[in-house]
Design a protein around this motif. Structure first.
Motif, mmCIF file in Angstrom:
data_model
loop_
_atom_site.group_PDB
_atom_site.id
_atom_site.type_symbol
_atom_site.label_atom_id
_atom_site.label_comp_id
_atom_site.label_asym_id
_atom_site.label_seq_id
_atom_site.Cartn_x
_atom_site.Cartn_y
_atom_site.Cartn_z
ATOM 1 N N PRO A 365 0.807 -1.229 0.000
ATOM 2 C CA PRO A 365 0.000 0.000 0.000
ATOM 3 C C PRO A 365 0.836 1.273 0.000
ATOM 4 N N ILE A 366 1.978 1.261 0.698
ATOM 5 C CA ILE A 366 2.842 2.445 0.707
ATOM 6 C C ILE A 366 3.456 2.651 -0.671
ATOM 7 N N TYR A 367 3.861 1.551 -1.302
ATOM 8 C CA TYR A 367 4.443 1.612 -2.644
ATOM 9 C C TYR A 367 3.434 2.162 -3.651
ATOM 10 N N ASN A 368 2.178 1.690 -3.558
ATOM 11 C CA ASN A 368 1.145 2.170 -4.477
ATOM 12 C C ASN A 368 0.915 3.674 -4.311
ATOM 13 N N ALA A 369 0.845 4.123 -3.056
ATOM 14 C CA ALA A 369 0.645 5.556 -2.805
ATOM 15 C C ALA A 369 1.830 6.364 -3.308
ATOM 16 N N TRP A 370 3.029 5.850 -3.127
ATOM 17 C CA TRP A 370 4.237 6.560 -3.550
ATOM 18 C C TRP A 370 4.298 6.674 -5.074
ATOM 19 N N ILE A 371 3.934 5.591 -5.784
ATOM 20 C CA ILE A 371 3.922 5.644 -7.248
ATOM 21 C C ILE A 371 2.981 6.730 -7.732
ATOM 22 N N ASN A 372 1.779 6.779 -7.148
ATOM 23 C CA ASN A 372 0.807 7.791 -7.569
ATOM 24 C C ASN A 372 1.330 9.201 -7.341
ATOM 25 N N GLU A 373 2.121 9.405 -6.301
ATOM 26 C CA GLU A 373 2.680 10.729 -6.040
ATOM 27 C C GLU A 373 3.722 11.125 -7.090
ATOM 28 N N GLN A 374 4.361 10.143 -7.714
ATOM 29 C CA GLN A 374 5.398 10.452 -8.708
ATOM 30 C C GLN A 374 4.819 10.843 -10.064
ATOM 31 N N ILE A 375 3.526 10.554 -10.271
ATOM 32 C CA ILE A 375 2.892 10.833 -11.564
ATOM 33 C C ILE A 375 2.283 12.221 -11.508
ATOM 34 N N ARG A 376 2.893 13.159 -12.219
ATOM 35 C CA ARG A 376 2.483 14.559 -12.132
ATOM 36 C C ARG A 376 1.268 14.862 -13.001
ATOM 37 N N GLU A 377 1.136 14.161 -14.128
ATOM 38 C CA GLU A 377 0.038 14.440 -15.056
ATOM 39 C C GLU A 377 -1.045 13.387 -14.888
#
Length: 455
Positions: A365-377
């Protein structure tokens, strides 16, 4: 007007009056009508039944394959490869049924195929039968994948589905524990019995879904049966094109690949390692299948508690330094898998396995949230996440044969050591990202300082 009361029905949308109380102005959510409420109950039933039946099968399956069928480490890895490649190859084509014909029909087909696969595996204890069962299971899974969520979304006709999916996940967690207990109990009498009971009940539940589940809001999409493979690979390469422009996202894909590569070997070999290399304590006279079931059930309960603690901490603080936490988790994960492989005593192996289980459950779950934060568009989010999922799936597909080449002339112990080593590059990728993040913050700090001096 009466205020301050809560509606006994599940409510879906904010800022609309509740319609279930006479002369009451209770604002907050639009509530379900009876048709939607029935669909919601059927969805929770579906989540509970499928979680129970799958746990009934999976708790015993590996022990059955080792003790009854006589599979070795390499054959166990080939079993995993057959399942993963079936899921990958049929994921897109089977989605056509759910989109063009019927969500419910897709669910029924998937449940029947999975049940048939489990019945085949439990009734014919041969390697080829197990492989055939994995193919049926994999294809059946692809009929269910996404169709269940799409079905309830159609029936409820709302964009606010987070609470529905969360409650479904909670029901699934609870009934997974029920399935583990029942599967372990049945296995005491006969190892193939839980597999066959699970398979038969899957088929019976498919009939129940066909006869009872509503489907009143389904609208077929335009014909997507053509070029589905082109669409999948088009998404994959479009995602790679986007990711190539960002070293951070490219590194994220690398991390996902290594997680896919290591996980298949660990998942297929940990039970064999327990059975081959350790003696279960004698102070509890219980069959080894009971020990395996109890170990996995305890690991799941501990993991649920830890993940809930992290969720509450995140809600209370509003932040979590995700990259640092993920770095620590992956360092500990590499170490715990290695410790599990080389442990000299049962209790050491048990502690290392539980730690591995908890770290894996916490990481996702932390990894999923972190990935979403890296996607700016936001318009590219689905493409990038789809590409990340495909890269992880490819890692699982190739991870089995990679570890299999190592255990071919050795043992499960060396396969687990190899799984630990395969994951190690993910740690260095996190270190690379952390260093880049530190340099970027330092650079921004210097710019602010220079800017302040020049004023």
């Amino acid at each position: 007007m009466v205020t301050g009361l809560s509606c006994p029905f599940l409510c879906l949308e904010r800022d609309a009056p509740c319609v279930h109380h006479f002369n009451m102005d209770i604002r907050g959510y639009r509530c379900m009508n009876l048709q939607q409420s029935n669909a919601y109950r059927m969805y929770l039933l579906y989540m509970g039944v499928t979680a129970t039946l799958f746990a009934l099968f999976s708790t015993v399956a590996t022990v059955y394959r080792i003790r009854e069928v006589g599979l070795d480490a390499v054959e166990l890895l080939w079993v995993g490869f057959a399942l993963e490649i079936s899921c990958f190859l049929f994921e897109i084509p089977t989605g056509v049924v759910a989109d063009l014909h019927s969500r419910k029909r897709s669910l029924v087909i998937g449940l029947v195929l999975i049940g048939t696969g489990f019945l085949l595996e439990g009734s014919v204890p041969t390697f080829l039968a197990v492989i055939g069962a994995q193919v049926l299971w994999g294809i059946g899974y692809t009929f269910l994948s996404g169709a269940d969520q799409a079905w309830i979304a159609d029936e409820l006709q709302t964009n606010r589905l987070e609470g529905v999916y969360l409650r479904g996940a909670q029901v699934a967690q609870l009934f997974t524990l029920v399935g583990m207990g029942v599967g372990t109990f049945l296995a005491v009498f006969s190892l193939p019995l839980p597999l066959m009971v699970s398979g038969g009940l899957y088929i019976a539940f498919a009939l129940f879904v066909a006869l009872v589940f509503p489907e009143t809001r389904f609208t077929p999409v335009s014909d997507r049966s053509q070029n589905t493979w082109n669409a999948m690979w088009g998404t994959f390469f479009a995602g790679l094109k986007v990711v190539r422009r960002s070293s951070v996202l490219l590194t994220v894909l690398g991390i996902g690949l290594f997680h896919g590569l290591y996980s298949e070997g660990f998942d297929r070999l940990y039970t064999l390692h327990f059975l081959e290399n350790f003696q279960f304590p004698q102070w509890v006279e219980a069959p080894e299948v009971v020990w395996i079931g109890a170990i996995d059930a305890c690991a799941m309960v501990i993991n649920i508690l830890v993940v809930e603690w992290i969720r509450r901490r995140l809600e209370s603080t509003g932040r979590l330094e995700k990259m640092g936490v993920l770095l620590v988790i992956n360092i500990l994960l590499v170490a715990s898998i290695f410790a599990f492989a080389v442990a000299g005593a049962f209790w050491m192996a048990l502690a290392a396995y539980w730690l591995t289980y908890i770290l894996r459950g916490t990481n996702q779950p932390i990894y999923n949230a972190w990935i979403n934060e890296q996607i700016r568009e936001s318009r590219l989010r689905a493409t990038i996440l789809s590409t990340q999922g495909q890269v992880h799936a490819l890692g699982e597909i190739f991870g089995g044969p990679l570890v299999g080449a190592i255990v071919w002339k050795t043992s499960a112990l060396w396969g687990l050591i190899a799984s630990s080593a395969i994951l190690a590059p993910a740690v260095f990728l996190y270190l690379f990202l952390r260093k880049r993040a530190g340099e970027s913050q330092c650079f921004r700090g210097l710019n602010r300082k220079d800017g302040g001096q020049s004023m």
